[in-house]
Design an enzyme around this catalytic site. Structure first.
Site, short mmCIF file in Angstrom:
data_model
loop_
_atom_site.label_atom_id
_atom_site.label_comp_id
_atom_site.label_asym_id
_atom_site.label_seq_id
_atom_site.Cartn_x
_atom_site.Cartn_y
_atom_site.Cartn_z
N CYS A 275 0.81 -1.22 0.00
CA CYS A 275 0.00 0.00 0.00
C CYS A 275 0.85 1.27 0.00
O CYS A 275 0.56 2.18 -0.78
CB CYS A 275 -0.97 0.02 1.18
SG CYS A 275 -1.13 -1.51 2.07
N ARG A 304 7.80 -10.91 5.42
CA ARG A 304 7.59 -10.67 6.84
C ARG A 304 8.41 -11.65 7.66
O ARG A 304 8.41 -12.84 7.40
CB ARG A 304 6.11 -10.79 7.19
CG ARG A 304 5.32 -9.68 6.53
CD ARG A 304 3.86 -9.72 6.82
NE ARG A 304 3.17 -8.79 5.93
CZ ARG A 304 1.86 -8.76 5.76
NH1 ARG A 304 1.10 -9.61 6.42
NH2 ARG A 304 1.31 -7.89 4.93
N GLN A 322 1.09 -11.61 -2.75
CA GLN A 322 -0.26 -11.06 -2.65
C GLN A 322 -0.77 -10.68 -4.03
O GLN A 322 -0.03 -10.11 -4.83
CB GLN A 322 -0.26 -9.80 -1.78
CG GLN A 322 0.06 -10.10 -0.33
CD GLN A 322 -0.02 -8.84 0.52
OE1 GLN A 322 0.20 -7.73 0.04
NE2 GLN A 322 -0.34 -9.01 1.80
N ASP A 324 -2.59 -8.17 -4.92
CA ASP A 324 -3.00 -6.99 -4.16
C ASP A 324 -3.65 -5.93 -5.05
O ASP A 324 -3.29 -5.81 -6.22
CB ASP A 324 -1.76 -6.40 -3.49
CG ASP A 324 -2.08 -5.70 -2.19
OD1 ASP A 324 -3.26 -5.69 -1.81
OD2 ASP A 324 -1.14 -5.17 -1.57
N HIS A 326 -5.34 -1.70 -4.82
CA HIS A 326 -5.72 -0.51 -4.07
C HIS A 326 -6.55 0.41 -4.95
O HIS A 326 -6.11 0.78 -6.03
CB HIS A 326 -4.47 0.22 -3.55
CG HIS A 326 -3.73 -0.60 -2.55
ND1 HIS A 326 -2.57 -1.29 -2.86
CD2 HIS A 326 -4.01 -0.90 -1.27
CE1 HIS A 326 -2.18 -1.96 -1.80
NE2 HIS A 326 -3.02 -1.76 -0.81
N LYS A 409 -14.07 -3.35 7.64
CA LYS A 409 -13.72 -4.26 6.54
C LYS A 409 -14.74 -5.38 6.39
O LYS A 409 -15.55 -5.62 7.28
CB LYS A 409 -12.32 -4.83 6.74
CG LYS A 409 -12.11 -5.42 8.11
CD LYS A 409 -10.65 -5.85 8.31
CE LYS A 409 -10.51 -6.48 9.67
NZ LYS A 409 -9.60 -7.57 9.79
N HIS A 455 -8.42 -1.52 0.14
CA HIS A 455 -7.42 -2.56 -0.07
C HIS A 455 -8.15 -3.87 -0.32
O HIS A 455 -9.09 -4.19 0.40
CB HIS A 455 -6.57 -2.81 1.18
CG HIS A 455 -5.97 -1.59 1.81
ND1 HIS A 455 -4.62 -1.36 1.80
CD2 HIS A 455 -6.52 -0.56 2.49
CE1 HIS A 455 -4.36 -0.24 2.45
NE2 HIS A 455 -5.50 0.26 2.89
ZN LIG Z 1 -3.05 -2.51 1.08
#
Ligand SMILES: [Zn+2]
Ligand SMILES: [Zn+2]
Length: 580
Positions: A275, A304, A322, A324, A326, A409, A455
């Site tokens: 992000c 991580r 991910q 991912d 946005h 969320k 997200h």
């Molecule tokens: Zn994000």
């Protein structure tokens, strides 16, 4: 009739009594109810301890005693009386003093000839309510007294218990099936991924076959996204510390961050999420309200630093891929954008036959200090999510206090073919990062207006999704996802030329196929294609070569007989295109 909790609780007492029968020197400690049954912790240090082989005889004693337990009677006693009664048992004495120091009542419960310290909650008439074949002793494990590793190690005996024998058998069968379907085992059988000691645990390596599966999954999500106006972006995997200080991750993620010091003594980090980088793509130029929303998506790894004890298979890894995305949008666009993402998630998970349930994770108005943003913004945002859930007729429930600090969320839970529920996709509304990075658009009045971020990762991570999906399908990947979709088996060398012809026709039609021309019997080759879970096997010999046909054996539907090569290609092509 008694509840299952009451039955399980009563069975824990019965276990303690039966253990005393065979191991009179034991000190019983505590025995709570768990999801599938109960357990009881014992200290056997004054004599022999039972092994797995002793469980059947303890179980038999439980059944014999059960018929004599026709009631469970409770009495309140003083601390002194309780201490007298359990003076031989240091664990119970500790519990008694604890209860007394909290000013709570001390109660003892007696069934048959057995009395235990207990708060209550038993079957009224165990002999009548509990079916003797509805429980079994499961396994033995070690456990620290009161869960504290500084304390003494005790012996824990686990029991399974359900209302009926059928439920118990079904549970045991499901557990056996889950073991067979362990994704680590399937991953080896299908040759999808591997680990190397030189590289480290938690860092999966994807083989050529595994890479095909990942690519197909990702391509599918992309196809769904493209219809909704998502655009691809690409970012580097490291960043200066400054980015994460601004985003707040330097503090929040400090333990999980892989840090890098450069030769010029600058601090960098491997990205733990995407992000913050994506905000900087949005911030590259001013945006008019006419250009909103901006939808960026990227399938990329984040890193991580998890503790090595917590790593296992694909479910917990250090390098996480991910899928991912946005969305940067205005408040009044949140509803439509959530709706679109929800469409993508529904379509994707339906393809695999997962049933989805949705948790609306809201803030707790009683604890405003835990969240950022005004209560009006929160109310509007949560109303928007609730109305979408209603509009979609979704199977949803609300959970107060489950929101992220920066916004509410939607958490999606998928139920797999073994009835297990996994948390999969989430869609998060974020009012925090736009604030921290000062992200705005210019509105109709020419003023700067704060935007919000949404997200969403559809699969969450490809690693975790693959683990869930491999266990859900038992490795029987749908044809579109199978690394090898068809295997051609010539019945002898004489027909290799025709097998090659078939292979070429399949390749021209973009069907992934190979030939097994090893010097083995046909039966053995068919068996190995089954182990590899290849959706179609095409056997070719003299008749097939002269008729331009293939003899088709389907993994899921058995022998389909002879089809013309053209008809087979039409059939498999449709199956792949429609992701059947
Ligand atoms: Zn994000
Ligand atoms: Zn009890």
């Amino acid at each position: 009739m008694s509840t299952i909790e009451e039955k399980r609780h009563t069975l824990a007492h019965l276990l303690a009594r039966a253990v005393l029968e065979h191991f009179p020197h034991t000190q019983s400690t505590i025995g709570p109810v768990i999801d599938n049954g109960f357990y009881y912790d014992f200290d056997f240090s004054r004599g022999n301890a039972p092994g797995q082989a002793d469980l059947p005889k303890i179980e038999k004693t439980m059944r014999e005693l059960l018929s004599t337990w026709t009631q469970v009677v409770g009495t309140e006693v003083s601390q002194k009386d309780a201490r007298d009664r359990f003076k031989e048992n240091s664990f119970k004495l500790e519990l008694i003093d604890d209860i007394a120091s909290k000013g709570e009542k001390i109660t003892l419960y007696t069934a048959g000839d057995f009395t235990d310290l207990c708060r209550g909650g038993h079957a009224d008439n165990p002999a009548h309510d509990i079916s003797p074949d509805s429980f079994s002793l499961d396994r033995i494990a070690g456990a620290y007294w009161r869960g504290d590793e500084k304390n003494k190690m005790l012996t824990r005996i686990y029991g399974l218990a359900f209302d009926t024998n059928e439920e118990l058998s079904a549970y045991s069968a499901r557990r056996e099936e889950a073991k067979k379907r362990d994704h680590r085992k399937i991953g080896r059988e299908l040759d999808l991924f591997t680990f190397s000691d030189l590289i480290g645990s938690g860092l999966p390596l994807w083989t050529p076959k595994g890479a095909i599966m990942r690519h197909e999954l990702d391509r599918y999500v992309w196809e769904l996204r493209e219809k909704h106006g998502y655009q691809r972006v690409t970012i580097p995997h490291i960043s200066k510390k400054d980015l994460y200080e601004t985003s707040g991750h330097w503090d929040k993620f400090s333990n999980e961050l892989f840090r890098i010091n450069t030769r010029e003594d600058k601090e960098y980090a491997l990205k733990p999420m995407n992000c913050p980088h994506h905000t900087q793509i949005f911030a590259r130029k001013p945006h008019s309200y006419k250009e909103m929303p901006q939808r960026y998506a990227e399938t990329t790894m984040v890193y991580r630093d998890e503790q090595s004890g917590e790593l296992g298979g694909l479910t917990r890894v250090l390098s996480i891929t991910q899928d991912d995305s946005h969305v940067f949008c205005r408040h009044n666009q949140v509803h439509d954008e959530f709706f679109k993402i929800w469409d993508i998630i529904d379509t994707f998970y339906n393809t695999f036959g997962f049933a989805l349930r949705v948790r609306l994770s809201f803030h707790n108005p009683q604890e405003p200090e835990k969240y950022i943003g005004s209560s009006e913004i929160w109310r509007d945002a949560e109303d928007a999510l609730r109305s979408i859930a209603k509009e979609r007729n979704a199977d949803y429930f609300e959970a107060s206090g489950e929101a992220a600090m920066y916004g509410p969320k939607l958490d999606f839970m998928a139920t797999d073919s073994l009835g297990r529920e996994h948390q999969v996709a989430t869609i998060q509304l974020d009012m925090n990062l736009p604030e921290r990075f000062d992200l705005t658009c210019t509105n109709e009045k020419g003023e700067k207006e704060r935007v919000v971020m949404i997200h969403c990762a559809v699969m969450g991570s490809i690693e975790r999704f693959s683990a869930v999906m491999l266990e859900h399908t038992a490795g029987n990947l749908p044809t579109w996802l199978s690394p090898v979709q068809t295997r051609v088996l010539p019945i002898s060398e004489k027909y290799d030329y025709y097998a090659q012809e078939v292979l070429k026709a399949l390749a021209d039609a973009h069907v992934r196929a190979d030939i097994d021309d090893a010097n083995e019997s046909l039966g053995k080759k068919i068996r190995s294609a089954k182990t590899e879970k290849i959706p179609y096997v095409l056997v070719v010999g003299e008749r097939e070569a002269s008729d331009k046909t293939v003899s088709v054996e389907s993994r899921d539907n058995g022998k389909l007989g002879a089809l013309s090569l053209t008809d087979f290609i039409i059939k498999i092509d449709e199956e792949i295109r429609l992701r059947k």
